[in-house]
Design an enzyme around this catalytic site. Structure first.
Site, PDB file in Angstrom:
ATOM      1  NE  ARG A 240      -2.794  23.794 -23.700  1.00 58.87           N
ATOM      2  CZ  ARG A 240      -2.750  24.570 -22.898  1.00 58.87           C
ATOM      3  NH1 ARG A 240      -2.869  24.550 -21.983  1.00 58.87           N
ATOM      4  NH2 ARG A 240      -4.054  25.355 -23.098  1.00 58.87           N
ATOM      5  CD  GLU A 269      -5.460  18.227 -20.900  1.00 54.94           C
ATOM      6  OE1 GLU A 269      -6.582  18.962 -20.673  1.00 54.94           O
ATOM      7  OE2 GLU A 269      -4.189  17.947 -20.236  1.00 54.94           O
ATOM      8  CG  HIS A 288      -6.588  21.463 -17.963  1.00 58.86           C
ATOM      9  ND1 HIS A 288      -6.076  20.815 -19.416  1.00 58.86           N
ATOM     10  CD2 HIS A 288      -5.780  22.610 -17.392  1.00 58.86           C
ATOM     11  CE1 HIS A 288      -5.037  21.859 -19.789  1.00 58.86           C
ATOM     12  NE2 HIS A 288      -5.211  23.619 -19.210  1.00 58.86           N
TER      13      HIS A 288
HETATM   14  P1  NAP Z   1       4.153  32.897 -22.295  1.00 62.16           P
HETATM   15  O1  NAP Z   1       4.295  34.246 -21.503  1.00 62.16           O
HETATM   16  O2  NAP Z   1       4.149  33.312 -23.025  1.00 62.16           O
HETATM   17  O3  NAP Z   1       5.316  32.110 -21.481  1.00 62.16           O
HETATM   18  C1  NAP Z   1       5.224  30.823 -22.467  1.00 62.16           C
HETATM   19  C2  NAP Z   1       7.029  30.930 -22.153  1.00 62.16           C
HETATM   20  O4  NAP Z   1       6.952  29.785 -23.382  1.00 62.16           O
HETATM   21  C3  NAP Z   1       7.302  31.534 -23.637  1.00 62.16           C
HETATM   22  O5  NAP Z   1       8.092  32.579 -22.329  1.00 62.16           O
HETATM   23  C4  NAP Z   1       8.809  31.223 -24.681  1.00 62.16           C
HETATM   24  O6  NAP Z   1       9.767  32.171 -24.087  1.00 62.16           O
HETATM   25  C5  NAP Z   1       8.324  30.064 -23.927  1.00 62.16           C
HETATM   26  N1  NAP Z   1       8.570  29.215 -25.180  1.00 62.16           N
HETATM   27  C6  NAP Z   1       8.142  28.837 -25.965  1.00 62.16           C
HETATM   28  N2  NAP Z   1       8.386  28.236 -27.348  1.00 62.16           N
HETATM   29  C7  NAP Z   1       9.340  28.022 -26.587  1.00 62.16           C
HETATM   30  C8  NAP Z   1      10.630  27.173 -26.869  1.00 62.16           C
HETATM   31  N3  NAP Z   1      10.230  26.580 -28.175  1.00 62.16           N
HETATM   32  N4  NAP Z   1      12.026  26.694 -26.123  1.00 62.16           N
HETATM   33  C9  NAP Z   1      11.480  27.278 -25.088  1.00 62.16           C
HETATM   34  N5  NAP Z   1      11.178  28.026 -24.525  1.00 62.16           N
HETATM   35  C10 NAP Z   1       9.785  28.182 -25.149  1.00 62.16           C
HETATM   36  O7  NAP Z   1       2.887  31.765 -21.846  1.00 62.16           O
HETATM   37  P2  NAP Z   1       2.265  31.975 -19.829  1.00 62.16           P
HETATM   38  O8  NAP Z   1       1.002  32.757 -19.225  1.00 62.16           O
HETATM   39  O9  NAP Z   1       2.986  31.569 -19.111  1.00 62.16           O
HETATM   40  O10 NAP Z   1       1.507  30.043 -20.213  1.00 62.16           O
HETATM   41  C11 NAP Z   1       2.270  29.007 -20.637  1.00 62.16           C
HETATM   42  C12 NAP Z   1       1.652  27.901 -21.028  1.00 62.16           C
HETATM   43  O11 NAP Z   1       1.082  27.231 -19.802  1.00 62.16           O
HETATM   44  C13 NAP Z   1       0.584  28.019 -22.055  1.00 62.16           C
HETATM   45  O12 NAP Z   1       0.793  27.923 -23.512  1.00 62.16           O
HETATM   46  C14 NAP Z   1      -0.150  27.286 -21.834  1.00 62.16           C
HETATM   47  O13 NAP Z   1      -0.473  26.438 -22.273  1.00 62.16           O
HETATM   48  C15 NAP Z   1      -0.259  27.158 -20.700  1.00 62.16           C
HETATM   49  N6  NAP Z   1      -1.674  27.290 -19.017  1.00 62.16           N
HETATM   50  C16 NAP Z   1      -2.362  25.895 -18.454  1.00 62.16           C
HETATM   51  C17 NAP Z   1      -2.575  26.207 -17.796  1.00 62.16           C
HETATM   52  C18 NAP Z   1      -3.509  25.170 -16.555  1.00 62.16           C
HETATM   53  O14 NAP Z   1      -5.157  24.860 -16.568  1.00 62.16           O
HETATM   54  N7  NAP Z   1      -2.595  23.782 -16.768  1.00 62.16           N
HETATM   55  C19 NAP Z   1      -3.782  27.852 -17.034  1.00 62.16           C
HETATM   56  C20 NAP Z   1      -2.836  28.419 -18.256  1.00 62.16           C
HETATM   57  C21 NAP Z   1      -1.613  28.262 -19.111  1.00 62.16           C
HETATM   58  P3  NAP Z   1      10.409  32.299 -25.051  1.00 62.16           P
HETATM   59  O15 NAP Z   1      10.428  32.398 -26.186  1.00 62.16           O
HETATM   60  O16 NAP Z   1      11.663  33.565 -24.173  1.00 62.16           O
HETATM   61  O17 NAP Z   1      11.344  31.372 -25.379  1.00 62.16           O
HETATM   62  C1  GLV Z   2      -5.419  26.722 -20.312  1.00 68.86           C
HETATM   63  O1  GLV Z   2      -4.800  25.743 -20.241  1.00 68.86           O
HETATM   64  C2  GLV Z   2      -5.042  28.099 -20.504  1.00 68.86           C
HETATM   65  O2  GLV Z   2      -4.069  27.875 -21.516  1.00 68.86           O
HETATM   66  O3  GLV Z   2      -5.287  29.017 -20.253  1.00 68.86           O
END
Ligand code: NAP
Ligand code: GLV
Ligand code: GLV
Length: 324
Positions: A240, A269, A288
């Site tokens: 993000r 964005e 994005h």
């Molecule tokens: P996820 O499995 O929930 O992973 C997010 C990670 O962030 C968790 O493992 C968490 O680990 C860590 N985290 C959260 N708060 C934190 C903090 N304060 N300090 C350090 N680490 C922290 O989610 P995901 O499916 O991998 O997706 C991650 C993010 O990618 C989404 O939330 C979204 O914003 C973004 N995303 C973007 C796109 C795109 O189109 N560009 C697509 C999909 C997702 P801990 O709890 O162990 O800290």
């Molecule tokens: C995209 O950014 C998502 O969070 O799925």
């Protein structure tokens, strides 16, 4: 019995719209651009369910306007920082998201950005199209190797771990930082090592951000964090925009504090065409598109529809967001 009334805030793939249309009184926002705030508030009035995009802010005002019938907000995204989850919970409104189905597609893009910024792919393309390619050059468009480099992953959840698998396949060394640590046997199996954030920033040739956005991660990468990175390092952000202090990033790139950046997400964005980052050749920016494959968008649509339909029926959501 009246069919549940639902609003879908943009046209999503038919895999999602068709099952919703069969069961509900469905209104879809047909514009290519999102509804304005006023249009959104008007459209949600009296709805039992809403299917939102990350471009829609779901806050107390919107929940008030929707009214007491609203039972579910189904986000067409895994991230849900656009939604006041606690506010929804306080009103008994379920919130759903689309975890898992977009993990590999988003990790593919993170790796593509990492490789493209290292090897200056977008710059090279601009160079050729501008008619500047005169000969093969021993010093032309040099960039760092991926193999043998150290990748630091910030936020080791689903997508961060999927990027690690790609990176080890390219002979990169992987460090990660997350609040939760894997156990040592699991770290060894995955060939990754935990490091605290400052150490990770100082040692990595590439830093890729995969944490969710929350008050704890807003501007996590600020001027001080950028200052800890190597002058040769490249920062990748597909999580993000607000996790990075964008003004500090532009300044760091301009002054050579770090060498490059590749962004799929920005703050705000869309990025304004005259944003300071848009004028920097060493910053690669895409709009994005992390989850943007037809198969993945179809799976997200099915999952968001399943959450919406369960919610309007008062059933538990298949993929609920649990208020943290
Ligand atoms: P996820 O499995 O929930 O992973 C997010 C990670 O962030 C968790 O493992 C968490 O680990 C860590 N985290 C959260 N708060 C934190 C903090 N304060 N300090 C350090 N680490 C922290 O989610 P995901 O499916 O991998 O997706 C991650 C993010 O990618 C989404 O939330 C979204 O914003 C973004 N995303 C973007 C796109 C795109 O189109 N560009 C697509 C999909 C997702 P801990 O709890 O162990 O800290
Ligand atoms: C995209 O950014 C998502 O969070 O799925
Ligand atoms: C480059 O194309 C080479 O052959 O080394």
């Amino acid at each position: 019995m009246a069919r549940p009334r639902v609003f879908v805030t943009r046209r999503i793939p038919d895999e999602g719209l068709l099952p919703i249309g069969e069961a509900c009184d469905l209104r879809t926002w047909e514009g290519e651009l999102p509804p304005s705030r006023a249009e959104l508030l008007e459209a949600v009035e009296g709805c039992d369910g809403i299917l939102t995009l990350l471009t829609d802010r779901v806050d107390a005002d919107l929940l008030d306007r929707a009214g007491p019938r609203l039972r579910v907000v189904s986000n067409y995204a895994v991230g849900y920082d656009n939604i006041d989850v606690a506010g929804c919970a306080a009103r008994g409104i379920a919130v759903g998201n689309t975890p898992g189905v977009l993990t590999e597609t988003t990790a593919d893009l993170a790796f593509a950005l990492l490789a493209a910024s290292a090897r200056r792919v977008a710059e090279g393309d601009r160079y050729v199209r501008a008619g500047r390619w005169l000969t093969w050059g021993p010093m032309l468009l040099l960039g760092p190797d991926l193999h043998g480099a150290m990748l630091g992953i910030v936020g080791f959840g689903r997508i961060g771990q999927a990027l690690a698998r790609r990176a080890t396949g390219f002979d990169m060394t992987v460090l990660y930082w997350s609040r939760t640590r894997l156990d040592p046997a699991e770290e060894a199996r995955r060939d990754v090592a935990w490091a605290d954030l400052d150490d990770l920033l100082a040692r990595s040739d590439f830093v890729s951000i995969h944490a969710s956005l929350s008050p704890g991660t807003r501007h996590l990468i600020d001027a001080a964090a950028l200052g800890r990175m190597k002058p040769s390092a490249i920062l990748v952000n597909t999580a993000r925009g607000p996790i990075v202090d964008q003004a500090a990033l532009a300044d760091a790139l301009r002054r050579g504090v770090i060498a490059g950046a590749a962004l799929d997400v920005t703050d705000p964005e869309p990025m304004a065409p005259d944003d300071p980052l848009a004028g920097l050749d060493q910053c690669l920016i895409v709009p994005h598109i992390g989850s943007a494959s037809p198969a993945t968008r179809g799976r997200m649509a099915r999952m968001a529809a399943a959450n919406l339909l369960a919610g309007v029926r008062g059933e538990p959501l298949p993929n609920p967001v649990v208020p943290g």
